[in-house]
Structures are given as C-alpha cells and as structure tokens.
Design a protein around this motif. Structure first.
Motif, PDB file in Angstrom:
ATOM      1  N   VAL A  80      38.561  51.454  49.462  1.00 55.68           N
ATOM      2  CA  VAL A  80      37.722  50.262  49.802  1.00 55.68           C
ATOM      3  C   VAL A  80      38.729  49.368  49.601  1.00 55.68           C
ATOM      4  CG1 VAL A  80      36.129  48.526  49.443  1.00 55.68           C
ATOM      5  CG2 VAL A  80      35.507  50.937  49.355  1.00 55.68           C
ATOM      6  N   ALA A  81      39.461  48.316  50.525  1.00 58.90           N
ATOM      7  CA  ALA A  81      40.100  47.140  50.280  1.00 58.90           C
ATOM      8  C   ALA A  81      39.292  46.017  50.684  1.00 58.90           C
ATOM      9  CB  ALA A  81      41.449  47.219  51.455  1.00 58.90           C
ATOM     10  N   VAL A  82      39.622  44.831  49.918  1.00 56.86           N
ATOM     11  CA  VAL A  82      38.929  43.502  50.190  1.00 56.86           C
ATOM     12  C   VAL A  82      39.845  42.635  50.463  1.00 56.86           C
ATOM     13  CG1 VAL A  82      37.633  41.728  49.006  1.00 56.86           C
ATOM     14  CG2 VAL A  82      37.367  44.375  48.047  1.00 56.86           C
ATOM     15  N   MET A  83      39.496  41.955  51.727  1.00 55.99           N
ATOM     16  CA  MET A  83      40.407  40.939  52.205  1.00 55.99           C
ATOM     17  C   MET A  83      39.623  39.491  52.023  1.00 55.99           C
ATOM     18  SD  MET A  83      41.909  41.322  55.954  1.00 55.99           S
ATOM     19  CE  MET A  83      43.134  39.972  56.516  1.00 55.99           C
ATOM     20  N   TYR A  84      40.361  38.537  51.636  1.00 55.49           N
ATOM     21  CA  TYR A  84      40.116  37.337  51.381  1.00 55.49           C
ATOM     22  C   TYR A  84      41.112  36.485  51.507  1.00 55.49           C
ATOM     23  CZ  TYR A  84      38.436  32.971  49.338  1.00 55.49           C
ATOM     24  OH  TYR A  84      38.186  31.533  49.267  1.00 55.49           O
ATOM     25  N   GLY A  85      41.083  35.240  52.528  1.00 54.62           N
ATOM     26  CA  GLY A  85      41.776  34.494  52.748  1.00 54.62           C
ATOM     27  C   GLY A  85      43.049  34.990  53.308  1.00 54.62           C
ATOM     28  N   GLY A  86      43.055  35.873  54.330  1.00 54.61           N
ATOM     29  CA  GLY A  86      44.040  36.577  54.883  1.00 54.61           C
ATOM     30  C   GLY A  86      44.873  37.636  54.006  1.00 54.61           C
ATOM     31  N   ARG A  87      44.477  37.801  53.040  1.00 52.62           N
ATOM     32  CA  ARG A  87      45.128  38.582  51.990  1.00 52.62           C
ATOM     33  C   ARG A  87      44.337  39.875  51.388  1.00 52.62           C
ATOM     34  NH1 ARG A  87      49.745  36.758  49.039  1.00 52.62           N
ATOM     35  NH2 ARG A  87      50.422  34.885  49.604  1.00 52.62           N
ATOM     36  N   ILE A  88      44.937  40.944  51.306  1.00 55.49           N
ATOM     37  CA  ILE A  88      44.366  42.157  50.661  1.00 55.49           C
ATOM     38  C   ILE A  88      44.386  42.089  49.323  1.00 55.49           C
ATOM     39  CG2 ILE A  88      44.184  44.602  50.341  1.00 55.49           C
ATOM     40  CD1 ILE A  88      43.545  44.225  53.204  1.00 55.49           C
ATOM     41  N   VAL A  89      43.124  41.766  48.612  1.00 55.07           N
ATOM     42  CA  VAL A  89      42.974  41.085  47.255  1.00 55.07           C
ATOM     43  C   VAL A  89      42.917  42.241  46.437  1.00 55.07           C
ATOM     44  CG1 VAL A  89      42.426  38.745  47.612  1.00 55.07           C
ATOM     45  CG2 VAL A  89      40.643  40.519  47.307  1.00 55.07           C
ATOM     46  N   ALA A  90      42.647  43.494  46.933  1.00 55.13           N
ATOM     47  CA  ALA A  90      42.229  44.564  45.962  1.00 55.13           C
ATOM     48  C   ALA A  90      42.113  45.982  46.784  1.00 55.13           C
ATOM     49  CB  ALA A  90      41.090  44.398  45.084  1.00 55.13           C
ATOM     50  N   ILE A  91      42.680  47.116  46.517  1.00 55.01           N
ATOM     51  CA  ILE A  91      42.277  48.159  46.959  1.00 55.01           C
ATOM     52  C   ILE A  91      41.592  49.275  45.785  1.00 55.01           C
ATOM     53  CG2 ILE A  91      43.019  50.322  48.335  1.00 55.01           C
ATOM     54  CD1 ILE A  91      45.205  48.669  49.923  1.00 55.01           C
ATOM     55  N   VAL A  92      40.761  49.677  46.177  1.00 55.92           N
ATOM     56  CA  VAL A  92      40.044  50.703  45.049  1.00 55.92           C
ATOM     57  C   VAL A  92      39.429  51.905  45.487  1.00 55.92           C
ATOM     58  CG1 VAL A  92      39.267  48.999  43.314  1.00 55.92           C
ATOM     59  CG2 VAL A  92      37.791  49.379  45.193  1.00 55.92           C
ATOM     60  N   PRO A  93      39.492  53.070  45.017  1.00 49.82           N
ATOM     61  CA  PRO A  93      38.727  54.162  45.488  1.00 49.82           C
ATOM     62  C   PRO A  93      37.547  54.191  45.564  1.00 49.82           C
ATOM     63  CG  PRO A  93      40.362  54.683  43.643  1.00 49.82           C
ATOM     64  CD  PRO A  93      40.265  53.083  43.626  1.00 49.82           C
ATOM     65  N   ARG A  94      36.720  54.919  46.278  1.00 41.83           N
ATOM     66  CA  ARG A  94      35.119  54.568  46.657  1.00 41.83           C
ATOM     67  C   ARG A  94      34.423  54.672  45.079  1.00 41.83           C
ATOM     68  NH1 ARG A  94      30.933  53.748  46.182  1.00 41.83           N
ATOM     69  NH2 ARG A  94      29.027  54.246  47.211  1.00 41.83           N
ATOM     70  N   GLY A  95      35.118  55.750  44.461  1.00 42.75           N
ATOM     71  CA  GLY A  95      34.503  56.111  43.201  1.00 42.75           C
ATOM     72  C   GLY A  95      34.379  54.769  42.315  1.00 42.75           C
ATOM     73  N   GLU A  96      35.321  53.986  42.200  1.00 43.35           N
ATOM     74  CA  GLU A  96      35.162  52.741  41.554  1.00 43.35           C
ATOM     75  C   GLU A  96      34.853  51.592  42.103  1.00 43.35           C
ATOM     76  OE1 GLU A  96      39.392  52.105  40.138  1.00 43.35           O
ATOM     77  OE2 GLU A  96      39.568  54.293  39.993  1.00 43.35           O
ATOM     78  N   ALA A  97      34.586  51.759  43.509  1.00 43.58           N
ATOM     79  CA  ALA A  97      33.933  50.504  44.206  1.00 43.58           C
ATOM     80  C   ALA A  97      32.426  50.243  44.006  1.00 43.58           C
ATOM     81  CB  ALA A  97      34.214  50.762  45.596  1.00 43.58           C
ATOM     82  N   SER A  98      32.112  49.115  43.847  1.00 43.55           N
ATOM     83  CA  SER A  98      30.696  48.857  43.734  1.00 43.55           C
ATOM     84  C   SER A  98      30.473  47.113  44.131  1.00 43.55           C
ATOM     85  CB  SER A  98      30.272  49.116  42.305  1.00 43.55           C
ATOM     86  OG  SER A  98      30.794  48.008  41.293  1.00 43.55           O
TER      87      SER A  98
END
Lengths: 510, 293
Positions: free
Chosen positions: A480-498
């Motif tokens: 899972v990647a999180v996009m905010y303000g035009g940037r990818i602010v984090a990429i985490v494996p599914r297991g760690e994503a909540s």
C-alpha cells in the motif's frame, strides 16, 4: 416495517413512487424516522436512496405516495418549504459556490441587510457564532475554494444548521473524507443528535452503518425492503438485505498467494515522475515506485492529491514534465497511448462515463473500443465476429442484461463497469492501471470485480490500483502506498498497513 | 490647455460608451449569461434614444427611450436564453442582427433614409480645446458613464442582489437549493445589461445629435473584450475600458500628425487589445456557469 417504537415518527413516507422518463427510480418506497435518532438508509447504487431523500427535501415531488413531517402531510412541497420546516439536506455534490467566502455561502438567499447593502459585519459575526456552537473551527472570511473537502462539508452542514435544520439529511457524506475526517463528522452528528436533532444518513458502507446509526432502512431496486434497529443487525445480514442474497464480505487478504519477491519480473516502473496539474505546478511531485508482475500496489489517498494526474501520465493521456515511466525494460515515457497499449498496458479509467464508455454505443461496440482494428474485414467491421466475441465476454463477465446490442447507457453502474473491466482484461496484460474500479458499483458487483482483479494478478499482471476507498485498497493490495500533496508519502506491505497507520498519512498529518 | 489634458478629456469621451456597455455586460456575464448582445443593445439604444429625442425635442426623453429600447432587447434575449434555453451565443448573434435590421427598417420607414436620421436635440459637448473639460460636464451622460462601473461594483459585492448574481453565475444549483430563483436573478441581470448598454448607445446618438446606420461600430465587442481583460471584475473592466479608449485617442492623435501611415496607426487599438488579452491577462477564468443552462 411499522415497528416505529414508542415515539411518534417525525418523518413518515409511504408508498412513494417516482420515475424519470422511462426509468422507474423508486416504487413503493417508505421510511419512518423517529425524532432524535441517526437513521441510516442503505442500499446498492441505483436502489433509489437519493431519490427518496430528494423528495423529502422538496427538490421534486413524488409521482405517488405521501410524505409526512412531524405529523403534517407535506407531500410535494418545495425546497424552500422544506427549509422553512427545518429539513436540511447536505448533498453528495456540495451545493457551495467556490469563489464565495464561507459567510457568503451560508447567508446566500437570506442575507442580513443594512439599508440596500448586505450587513457583512453582522453576517460574519452570526456565521462565526453558529460555527462555534456546532463545534466547527473555521475562518468565515475564507474562500470556499481554498478549503479541504472535509472543511467544505462542514460549511454545508453549517448552512443547513443556520437555516434551523432539525432534520438533517446527508447523502453519502463520507465518500470524499479521509478516516480522521470521518471520525470528526461522526462526532458532529452525535453532538447534533444529543441536542435533539434527527439525522438521516445515506450510505452504502456497512461499517459506517453499524458504527453510527440507531436504525437502518434497507432499499433495494426502488423499494424499502427492511427496517431494523442497528443493534440487532450484523454486516452480513444488512448486506444480504441489500443484495437479496448472501455476499462474501472478504476484507482480508488471506486468499491471496504468497507475496511476490521484489526481484520478480519487472512490471511497471516509475522514476522521479513530475506531472503538471491545473491547480498546482506539480500535481505529481517526484514520485517513484515500481509494481512487480503478479503484484497489486494500491495507492490510498484522499481524492485530489495527484492520483488522477499520476494515472493519466502512466497511461499516456497527460505528458510527464520530467521523470521516467517504463514497462519491463522499455521506457514508455514518450510513447503514445496506442504504443503503450501495444506493450500490454491496460487501463480502467476512474470516470467510466467520461473515459470508459461511449454511453450511446452498444455493449458490443464498447467492448471493442480500441480493439476495432482486430475486427477489420476488407475495411469494414466484421459484425458477426464482434457480436460473437461480445456474447462470450458478456457471459464471462456476467454483464446483465446479456444483450450485446443494448446501449451501455441502459445498464446499471455495476454492469457498465463490468464492460470496462472486461475490455481491459480481454487480452494478455503486462500492466493494469485500475482507477476507482468499483466506484458507484453495488456490493454484488464489487465482489466480482475484486475477484477478477485478483485473478489477473495471479495470472502475472502488475496492477496499480488507485482507490478513494481505503477498505478496497486494504482488501486487494500486496503493498500500500499513500499519496498526499502529489507525493508518495509512504509505501508499506499489506501486513503492516491499517487504517490507524494510513489515516493520518492520508491527511498529511504524519 | 495642455496636450495631456486634451488627451485625457478625449479618452474619457471615447470611453463612455465602453463603460456603459461593460457595466451591463459584467452584470449579465456574472449571472451566467453570455454578453455577445452588447453591440445590439447599444445600436438599439442609440436608435430609440434618437427617436425619443426627435418626437419630444428633449434629450432626456431620448435617454429614457434609449433605456426602454435596451430593456426590450434585453428581455428578448433573456426570454430566449432563460425561458426557452436557447443557445446563448446563437441568441446573442440573433439579437445583434435583429438590432441592425430593425434600426435600418425604422430609419427607412420613419425618415425615408438609409444612412442617418435628421438632427435631433442632444447633449452638446464643447469641441473647442478650451472648453474640453467643461464640455465633459456639459453632457450629463459622461459623468454617469464614469460612475456606471463603480455602481455595478457596489451592487455586485455589497448587496444581496449582487451576491445572488455571483452565486447564480458560478453554481446555479447551489443557489436554487437555498431558495434563490435562478431565473429571476438572471432576468433582472440581463434586462439591466440591456438598459446599461443602451445608455452607451444613447450617448453616441445624443452626442452627435443624430443616428447613423451601424453607429455602434463594434463598440459592444470592445466592451466585451474589456470585460474579459478585466477578468469579469467591474473595476478592472473600467480600467480596461479606459485603456482601450486611450489607445483609440492615441490613434486619432497620431493620425492627425500624419507621421506614420494611417493604416498602421489605425491598427493600434486592436493590436493593443490582442497583446493585452494574450499577454497581460494570462488565463482568464470566466464565471463557472457562463453559457451553461
């Protein structure tokens, strides 16, 4: 559905019917809401929830049936009569004028005057006081267009409250909110209920229903099919009532295969991508990531944070300012849409009406859009083959009604989306960009679309999933990647994503 | 009398019809109705003002008749575009053609002329250099024209009606859901735009004491350009009108000097218009609902 409980209902709608042209939006729909409750109306898209509520808010009259508010027959009233009777509606698409200030939006139509002019000082004072009473912190002089979506929604709610709304209707209020904003909205609604307000909430998200509501009315195909207290319902029983059959609510990723290693065959690779946008110079601001074949990378984020520009740059609809996009070892940054398509890039566009379908074309013609050269026979289309292939695709994708000659416009949102997905997955795809693949699609179709995406992933496609629904990203993605303000602010494996981890990231708070 | 003062006085006199038309146009456009019609409103206003003055011998009756003529044309446009939802560009062009045809027809019918009306009572402006400034005050339509856009600015930004105009032009559904009648606001805005632009036309015919065929001569379109140049803001549109008028004054004065071939000199206002629209404005953002139903 007449177990209204002790209190007399404040809203009672019975036998409501409404058609728009040839389409019967609702027939025999009913609703009973008791004062001081949060009442959820759930149902698939096209079940008639919004239509029923617009009738209650006086936007149009019903063709049949009666509407009673506080014991008074108000059938066929106007929007201003509804407002005068303290019924307010917060629409799914905000009814705000972007260049105007918060104050101007709130006072529009009931402006305080001094002489011929607006008494702006008084207006600002009153709006600020009302905001404070409702627990909203806002600068009432700010322009609405500069506000976040969550803030705009608060202005909408404030608008109805200032007009004295005691019965507040909210149409899909969480569709555009990040998880913390949703929690903030729930706080506001609970406070409203505590002060004696009645809230009617349209939604199709089951977790929200169970979290916030006191009573549930389920609509299906234009009818009210069930009404029960939330305490006695489970997500599964609500879903069954919505769809009319059992639904597998798989929110876990246990069914997926073992994780794909990063060294697996290269899929999509994006390096230092910068894309210009309409509002910002850098809608996509130095974004890098890669999606391996056989992997789903989900991009979570509140809409408007550069996802659309990112998708359009990858599929070739918008030029990249700088950076590099490649499929396998092939640099595709400068290639046309068709050249990218030939390399095995498929696209499920985020707006199926604007980009995905020609609504007046038949199902069969929509299925061959972009593939029409493959059906060439001496310069004309080989209709027989088009129709034969369409019939096969319709059966595989379970598109209903199963008539290849029917215009796409005649289908429900879910079935329209099945056409788009069937076309995207009709052949070997190396990379699939799936944008909002289940937006406006009913629960039953979501299940199916998710299954198709998983099957494509398992067959070795690299899938970039962009969705405003965090639950969808979590249900499908390997990473899972999180996009905010035009940037990818984090990429985490599914297991760690909540939700707890991703929520703050989505608002830029972390 | 310095040359600068003469230049200023001439600029103001040339600017008056632009200012009136732009004042009307800003109102209509901000309510969401395209103002291609300004040219027709002006021509109609010029003719009916002349007619009013001709029959009464009083230029003030001419002014009122001009306003009435503009109101009628404005209402025709409003009924077509609001009530019957006709395409605003098509209706706008039709109004302009209608104004040309009607004025020509009545010119022939009433005065048996295909070029101009007889001399009527008007507002005499001093033409000798010494009387330039006094002349500005002598024609009451000049000070009126100068305050037209400030008054529209006040109306737009300070009054309930103005707030509704802005809301209706940006997001009519939002205005409708809070009980504002979109149609009513637009009817009033378009009717007012007809009356205001017609005042610009009345200025033309009463200043010259006669109506000549096609005397609006594209001024309505220049006013529309000034609105866009001013990004739909009344005060900025006023500055744009003055800018265009100054360019025209410059052209007239240069032509008098005969230093440069007149064809080039005559291009000045138009070249400046294009340069201004392309270079200075950047991307002008019109009212969101402009031209939509």
């Amino acid at each position: 559905m007449t177990d209204a409980g002790a209190a007399a209902p404040i809203v009672r709608m019975t036998g409501i019917a409404k058609r728009f042209g040839a389409v019967e939006a609702i027939r025999d729909a009913g609703l009973e809401v008791i004062p001081g409750e949060i009442h959820a109306i759930v149902g698939e898209n096209g079940a008639g929830k919004s239509t029923l509520m617009r009738i209650l808010a006086g936007l149009f009259p019903p063709d049949a049936g009666t509407v009673e508010v506080a014991g008074r027959d108000v059938t066929g009233w106007s929007a201003s009569q509804a407002i005068a009777a303290n019924v307010g509606m917060v629409h799914q698409h905000f009814m705000l004028v972007p260049p105007l200030t918060i104050t101007e939006n709130v006072i529009l139509g009931r402006e305080p005057r001094s002489g011929l002019a607006i008494d702006m000082a008084r207006a600002q004072r009153e709006v600020a006081e009302a905001a404070e009473r409702s627990g909203f912190r806002m600068n009432v002089r700010a322009c609405v267009r500069d506000l976040s979506v969550g803030e705009q929604q608060r202005v909408e709610i404030l608008k109805t409250l200032v007009r004295g709304a005691r019965i507040l209707i909210l149409d899909e209020p969480t569709a555009v909110l990040s998880p913390p904003e949703v929690q903030e909205l729930w706080r506001v609604l609970r406070a409203l209920r505590a002060s004696g307000g009645t809230i009617i909430l349209i939604t199709h998200k089951l977790d929200e229903v169970t979290e916030i509501s006191d009573t549930i009315t389920v609509m299906r195909a234009g009818r009210s099919v069930a009404r029960f207290p939330t305490a006695s319902a489970s997500a599964a029983s609500i879903a069954r009532a919505m769809v009319g059959r059992d639904v597998v609510l798989s929110n876990d990723a246990t069914t997926r295969r073992s994780p794909i290693s990063q060294t697996a065959r290269a899929g999509l690779d994006v390096r230092h991508l910068v894309v210009a946008g309409e509002l910002r110079a850098r809608a996509v601001d130095d974004v890098s990531f890669s999606v391996a074949r056989g992997e789903i990378l989900g991009i979570a984020g509140v809409e408007g944070n550069g996802q659309s520009a990112l998708i359009e740059a990858i599929v070739g609809l918008r030029r990249a300012t700088s950076g590099e996009i490649s499929i396998g070892d092939r640099d595709i940054t400068a290639l046309s849409v068709r050249e990218r398509d030939a390399l095995g890039l498929a696209h499920i566009p985020e707006d199926r009406h604007r980009r995905g379908l020609v609504l007046d074309f038949s199902i069969a013609d929509n299925l061959i859009l972009g593939r029409q050269r493959e059906y060439d026979r001496h310069g004309t289309l080989d209709r027989a083959r088009v129709l034969a292939d369409a019939r096969a695709a319709i059966e595989r994708a379970d598109i209903r009604p199963a008539d290849p000659e029917l215009p796409a416009r005649a289908l429900s949102g879910g079935n329209q989306q099945k056409i788009v997905i069937a076309r995207a997955l009709a052949r070997e795809t190396a990379v699939l960009v799936a944008a909002q693949p289940t937006r406006g699609v009913d629960v039953g179709a979501i299940e199916q679309i998710h299954a198709r995406l998983r099957a494509a992933r398992d067959a070795g496609t690299a899938i970039l999933l962009v969705s405003a629904e965090l639950s969808e990203v979590l249900a499908l993605s390997d990473r899972v990647a999180v996009m905010y303000g035009g940037r990818i602010v984090a990429i985490v494996p599914r297991g760690e994503a909540s939700e707890e981890l991703l929520g703050p990231l989505m608002t830029g708070a972390a | 009398m310095s040359i600068a003062l003469a230049f200023l006085a001439q600029t103001l006199r040339i600017a008056v019809p632009y200012l009136f038309a732009a004042a009307g146009g800003v109102l209509a456009e901000r309510s969401g109705i395209i103002s291609l019609t300004l040219e027709g409103f002006m021509l109609g206003g010029a003719f009916s003002a002349m007619l009013g003055s001709y029959y009464s011998g009083n230029p003030w009756v001419g002014v009122l008749a001009g306003i009435a003529g503009g109101l009628v044309l404005g209402l025709v446009h409003a009924v077509a575009t609001i009530r019957y939802k006709a395409d605003q560009v098509v209706s706008g062009i039709a109004i302009n053609l209608l104004a040309v045809g009607l004025t020509r027809y009545f010119l022939k019918l009433v005065f048996d002329s295909s070029s101009n009306s007889p001399r009527v009572a008007g507002f005499s402006a001093g033409t000798s250099t010494t009387a330039l400034v006094a002349g500005l005050l002598h024609n009451p339509l000049i000070p009126l024209g100068l305050v037209a856009l400030p008054v529209v600015a006040w109306l737009m930004y300070r009054t309930p009606f103005g707030l509704r105009v802005r809301a209706v032009g940006e997001h009519p559904e939002a205005a409708a859901t809070v009980g504002v009648s979109v149609a009513r606001v637009r009817y009033i805005a378009v009717a007012l735009s007809g009356a205001l632009a017609a005042l610009g036309g009345a200025y033309l015919s009463l200043d010259q004491h006669q109506f000549t065929d096609g005397m609006s001569a594209g001024r309505g379109f220049i006013a529309l350009a000034a609105i866009i140049f001013g990004r739909w803001d009344p005060m900025r549109a006023a500055l744009a009108c003055l800018f265009f008028a100054a360019a025209e004054t410059l052209q007239i004065q240069l032509q008098a000097m005969q230093a440069i071939p007149s064809q080039f000199v005559q291009m000045i206002p138009y070249v400046l218009t294009i340069v201004a629209l392309v270079g200075v404005v950047g991307r002008a953002v019109p009212p969101a609902a402009l031209g939509r139903e």
